[in-house]
Design a protein around this motif. Structure first.
Motif, PDB file in Angstrom:
ATOM      1  N   ASP A 406       2.289 -15.299   5.114  1.00  0.00           N
ATOM      2  CA  ASP A 406       1.495 -16.498   4.842  1.00  0.00           C
ATOM      3  C   ASP A 406       1.641 -15.235   3.251  1.00  0.00           C
ATOM      4  OD1 ASP A 406      -1.070 -13.914   4.457  1.00  0.00           O
ATOM      5  OD2 ASP A 406       0.141 -13.641   6.272  1.00  0.00           O
ATOM      6  N   ARG A 408      -0.599 -14.759   0.963  1.00  0.00           N
ATOM      7  CA  ARG A 408      -2.038 -13.529   1.101  1.00  0.00           C
ATOM      8  C   ARG A 408      -0.582 -12.628   0.947  1.00  0.00           C
ATOM      9  NH1 ARG A 408      -6.677 -12.026  -0.066  1.00  0.00           N
ATOM     10  NH2 ARG A 408      -7.750 -10.844   0.197  1.00  0.00           N
ATOM     11  N   THR A 409       0.212 -12.230   2.272  1.00  0.00           N
ATOM     12  CA  THR A 409       0.573 -11.032   2.255  1.00  0.00           C
ATOM     13  C   THR A 409       0.995 -10.496   0.933  1.00  0.00           C
ATOM     14  OG1 THR A 409       0.253 -11.199   4.583  1.00  0.00           O
ATOM     15  CG2 THR A 409       1.469  -9.195   4.517  1.00  0.00           C
ATOM     16  N   LYS A 411       1.319 -11.886  -1.481  1.00  0.00           N
ATOM     17  CA  LYS A 411       1.064 -11.701  -2.690  1.00  0.00           C
ATOM     18  C   LYS A 411       0.303  -9.980  -2.754  1.00  0.00           C
ATOM     19  CE  LYS A 411      -3.871 -12.591  -3.848  1.00  0.00           C
ATOM     20  NZ  LYS A 411      -5.015 -13.669  -4.422  1.00  0.00           N
ATOM     21  N   LEU A 412      -0.076  -9.237  -1.834  1.00  0.00           N
ATOM     22  CA  LEU A 412      -0.290  -8.057  -1.095  1.00  0.00           C
ATOM     23  C   LEU A 412       1.053  -7.268  -2.081  1.00  0.00           C
ATOM     24  CD1 LEU A 412      -3.157  -8.061   1.271  1.00  0.00           C
ATOM     25  CD2 LEU A 412      -3.428  -7.307  -1.132  1.00  0.00           C
ATOM     26  N   ASP A 442      -6.591 -20.431  -0.539  1.00  0.00           N
ATOM     27  CA  ASP A 442      -7.137 -18.704  -0.352  1.00  0.00           C
ATOM     28  C   ASP A 442      -8.684 -18.807  -0.806  1.00  0.00           C
ATOM     29  OD1 ASP A 442      -7.244 -15.651  -0.279  1.00  0.00           O
ATOM     30  OD2 ASP A 442      -5.611 -15.897  -2.533  1.00  0.00           O
ATOM     31  N   ARG A 444     -11.856 -17.108  -3.157  1.00  0.00           N
ATOM     32  CA  ARG A 444     -11.853 -16.019  -3.879  1.00  0.00           C
ATOM     33  C   ARG A 444     -13.249 -16.085  -4.820  1.00  0.00           C
ATOM     34  NH1 ARG A 444      -6.896 -17.234  -7.692  1.00  0.00           N
ATOM     35  NH2 ARG A 444      -6.317 -17.682  -5.718  1.00  0.00           N
TER      36      ARG A 444
END
Length: 461
Positions: A406, A408-409, A411-412, A442, A444
């Motif tokens: 995904d 978000r992962t 991005k991390l 996402d 925030r």
């Protein structure tokens, strides 16, 4: 100036573009005490951009479609006692309170101060930003977004170059190219990835919006007069140059947007204006838990009812935040939302106009939906996140070797989306490369950059 803590507006409108301006004026006409907030110093938003005052532009109307609609609304706003415009107010968060909402604002271009505006209800009219799909060379100087080229012309009366290729997908390309050639640019080609046959699938929707047909025909005739070539089902798959773009490679696309080998052609240019439609700007609402929907073009918009209420009590939405549809739809939805907030029934003609324009917006989105094969024009060293300089190879490594599934992962693991633009430029590409389907926005807590000193001041208060 900072707002008095005791001041409570009936309505706070966030965004002074077509939707927000129409909503504020209409709500004030219906007796509501309104405040209209925008990060810019003047009303108009991205669509009705103003030339800088020092340029002395005598005819700004020649750079805009429907300029008279804007000037009429702006004059009514200025004269209204119940409506107040506050420019230089960039909203970074909304907070639910016992009596409505606290709208947190950072002030001025340097974000030197903060304030909070209190209102019983809030209308989001924050518009949209451009969708970018990366390709080799897209970070070269001279490569700008299609909307960016129009912004340079409207606000600065300058062109990004003299020989400009316009590329991507969506109706914004025709408008941008028409504006550029009208200002004296040489546009050798408009390279459209999707084509326009998709509009023929629903002729009744087209027939219901004759003004849109006239507008499109006007852009098309302007391009024909200047000898601009339209290349449908094609895309710029690479930009060439060292210190600046000097040319682009254009290739024909298959049905899924995958480049067809052997169809590549080079076009010399000194600028490229490229964009693949618009994405709703909805961060303020999703942070409060507002529900969303995925449109025909894959863009995530707010879910609203027939009265334009979001799923958050007291929060309304109008214009592009409900799905991109253009200024005429934004004006209609702003007026309609104001009636709903004031508890006054709108005219049936307004309801019918909004229904016709929203149906056209859905048709337009479906006709220009990006195909999954666009990743075929990427190379391993192509930067996807330009802020953090994250290439395709690193994202694919995160997905294929480290198990990211995904955005978000990803991005991390790679920092893609952690730069200054906070993923607005690379977000759709990262989502596609991560294999995510139906991924929501996402969430925030901050909708724009805010100095830590202002957050600390707010905590102490």
């Amino acid at each position: 100036m900072p707002t008095s803590p005791s001041e409570l507006f009936d309505l706070a409108v966030v965004g002074a573009g077509p939707a927000g301006l129409a909503a504020a004026v209409t709500a004030a006409d219906l007796g509501l005490r309104c405040v209209l907030l925008d990060g810019a110093d003047r009303t108009g938003g991205q669509y009705y951009r103003h030339p800088a005052p020092g340029l002395g532009a005598a005819r700004p109307d020649r750079l805009h479609h429907g300029w008279a609609a804007y000037t009429g609304l702006a004059a009514r706003l200025t004269a209204h006692r119940r409506a107040e415009f506050r420019g230089g107010h960039q909203v970074w968060a909304l907070e639910r309170t016992e009596d409505g909402f606290a709208v947190h604002v950072t002030l001025g271009p340097e974000a030197a101060e903060r304030t909070t505006v209190r209102a019983r209800t809030v209308l989001l009219a924050t518009g949209a930003y451009e969708r970018q799909l990366p390709f080799p060379g897209w970070t070269l100087p001279g490569v700008v977004t299609a909307g960016g080229a129009q912004a340079m012309l409207k606000a600065g009366l300058v062109l990004p170059g003299r020989r400009i290729v316009v590329a991507g997908s969506g109706p914004l390309l025709l408008a941008a190219a028409s504006s550029l050639v009208g200002a004296g640019a040489d546009v050798p080609a408009v390279v459209e990835a999707s084509g326009y046959l998709g509009y023929a699938r629903r002729p009744g929707v087209l027939a219901a919006v004759p003004a849109k047909l006239v507008e499109g025909a006007g852009h098309g005739s302007a391009l024909l007069r200047h000898g601009v070539r339209l290349r449908p089902r094609s895309a710029v798959v690479e930009a060439h140059g060292d210190e600046r773009v000097t040319g682009v490679t254009v290739a024909r696309l298959g049905a899924d947007w995958r480049p067809l080998p052997g169809t590549e052609r080079r076009i010399d240019c000194d600028a490229l204006a490229v964009g693949h439609g618009l994405l709703p700007q909805i961060e303020l609402a999703t942070e409060l838990g507002a529900q969303t929907r995925t449109g025909p073009d894959g863009a995530v918009a707010l879910r609203v009812d027939a009265r334009l209420r979001t799923t958050v009590p007291g929060l309304w939405s109008a214009g592009e935040t409900n799905g991109v549809g253009g200024a005429d739809l934004a004006l209609a939805e702003g007026e309609l939302a104001a009636h709903a907030i004031a508890g006054e029934p709108p005219e049936r003609a307004l309801l019918r106009r909004r229904a016709r324009l929203r149906a056209f917006a859905e048709l337009m989105a479906a006709a220009h939906r990006p195909g999954p094969g666009w990743t075929g024009w990427l190379r391993p060293d192509t930067d996807v996140c330009r802020c953090e300089e994250v290439p395709v190879a690193r994202i694919r490594e995160a997905v294929e070797e480290l198990g990211a599934g995904d955005p978000r992962t990803v991005k991390l693991l790679t920092r893609a989306g952690m730069g200054w633009c906070q993923g607005r430029m690379c977000g759709p590409a990262v989502a596609c490369l991560s294999g995510a389907t139906g991924a929501g926005p996402d969430r925030r807590p901050l909708a724009c950059p805010v100095p830590l000193s202002q957050l600390a001041a707010g905590a102490s208060e």
